[in-house]
Design an enzyme around this catalytic site. Structure first.
Site, short mmCIF file in Angstrom:
data_model
loop_
_atom_site.label_atom_id
_atom_site.label_comp_id
_atom_site.label_asym_id
_atom_site.label_seq_id
_atom_site.Cartn_x
_atom_site.Cartn_y
_atom_site.Cartn_z
N ASP A 184 -20.43 -2.11 28.24
CA ASP A 184 -20.57 -1.65 29.62
C ASP A 184 -20.37 -0.14 29.64
OD1 ASP A 184 -20.76 -1.47 32.37
OD2 ASP A 184 -18.71 -2.17 32.72
N GLU A 185 -21.44 0.59 29.90
CA GLU A 185 -21.42 2.05 29.98
C GLU A 185 -20.74 2.69 28.76
OE1 GLU A 185 -23.01 3.85 32.07
OE2 GLU A 185 -23.43 2.51 33.74
N PRO A 186 -21.27 2.42 27.55
CA PRO A 186 -20.60 2.93 26.34
C PRO A 186 -20.59 4.45 26.21
CG PRO A 186 -22.73 2.03 25.78
CD PRO A 186 -22.48 1.69 27.23
#
Length: 75
Positions: free
Chosen positions: A16-18
């Site tokens: 998630d949103e790395p």
């Protein structure tokens, strides 16, 4: 978190949103690491607002007022 994925040899990676909160250099390093994971045959499912990261995907699912799916080039 990416170190855990590498250490556990996870075959499916949910991210998630790395690249959130990284500067351009950090973002590039994360993208390189994700490419290594992908080349190793791991499945990556990534939620992101980073269009450059999304352009490197095999398939993209756009969620908004409408829902579209396909290759990055097609979308």
């Amino acid at each position: 978190m990416l170190a855990r994925i590498l250490a556990q040899d996870a075959r499916l990676c949910l991210l998630d949103e790395p690249t959130a909160m990284f500067d351009p250099r950090g973002t590039a390093e994360v993208a390189r690491t994700l490419n290594v994971l992908r080349a190793d045959g791991r499945a990556l499912v990534i939620a992101t607002h980073d269009l450059d990261l999304a352009k490197a995907a095999d398939q993209v699912l756009l969620l908004g007022n409408t829902i579209m799916a396909g290759s990055p080039a097609a979308l």
